[in-house]
Design a protein around this motif. Structure first.
Motif: not given
Length: 196
Positions: A111-115, A150-151, A189-190
């Motif tokens: 799992v990563w974060e999009s920012s 996932q994000c 976002m999968n």
């Protein structure tokens, strides 16, 4: 139009592109949106712009930045900080409500974060859709290459109106909340169905 995923390992191969992306972020987030964010030498940055992150940048052949986004692993740590959504939930950020998620913020290699997603204000309205599409497609490709299924991202709450157009399976992960006069929501976002 070109799309490049930057990392601290490849910045030297792309000239001023990283600096230009930080300048474009400053122009939008600090100058236009009036957000109180750190800046230096005409560039916006924060505690999440570290070697652990990646940056997806849509640009022209001369390096003019049209759009950008940052990817940060949910396993990242820099001092007391991890990633923006989790840190907000932990009460470390006073600009984002701590009740932004229904459940505890994940910490996982997949799992990563999009920012810091943005499209430059210099881009005419009629050209934004294909630029945004390219940005999201490259973000998905970069995330998959990093092993993410996932994000998580904090988006304008109107995301459900366009998510199918960019081909990303998205799910609400928290309530709609007003931040700086705009309704926002944490969304997942999968990418798992698209992993090969």
């Amino acid at each position: 139009m070109q799309t490049t995923t930057l990392s601290f390992e490849n910045l030297h191969n792309h000239g001023e592109l990283f600096a230009n992306m930080l300048r474009a972020r400053r122009e939008l987030f600090i100058e236009r949106n009036k957000w109180d964010l750190p800046e230096a030498m005409g560039m916006e940055y924060d505690q999440y712009d570290t070697p652990a992150s990646r940056w997806v940048v849509v640009h022209d052949e001369l390096g003019e930045v049209l759009a950008g986004n940052r990817l940060t692993p949910t396993t990242a740590r820099c001092g007391i900080y991890t990633y923006m959504i989790r840190d907000a939930q932990l009460g470390l950020l006073d600009t984002i409500p701590s009740n932004l998620l229904y459940e505890e913020a994940p910490v996982s290699e997949t799992v990563w974060e999009s920012s810091r997603l943005f499209v430059s204000q210099k881009v005419p309205l009629m050209q934004r859709r294909p630029i945004y599409f390219n940005l999201v497609q490259e973000l998905a490709k970069a995330a998959r290459n990093l092993g993410a299924s996932q994000c998580l991202t904090l988006l304008n709450a109107n995301w459900h109106l366009w998510n199918r157009r960019v081909g990303i399976d998205m799910t609400a992960m928290g309530p709609v909340m007003e931040i700086d006069g705009i309704n926002n929501q944490v969304v997942s976002m999968n990418f798992a169905p698209n992993l090969h």
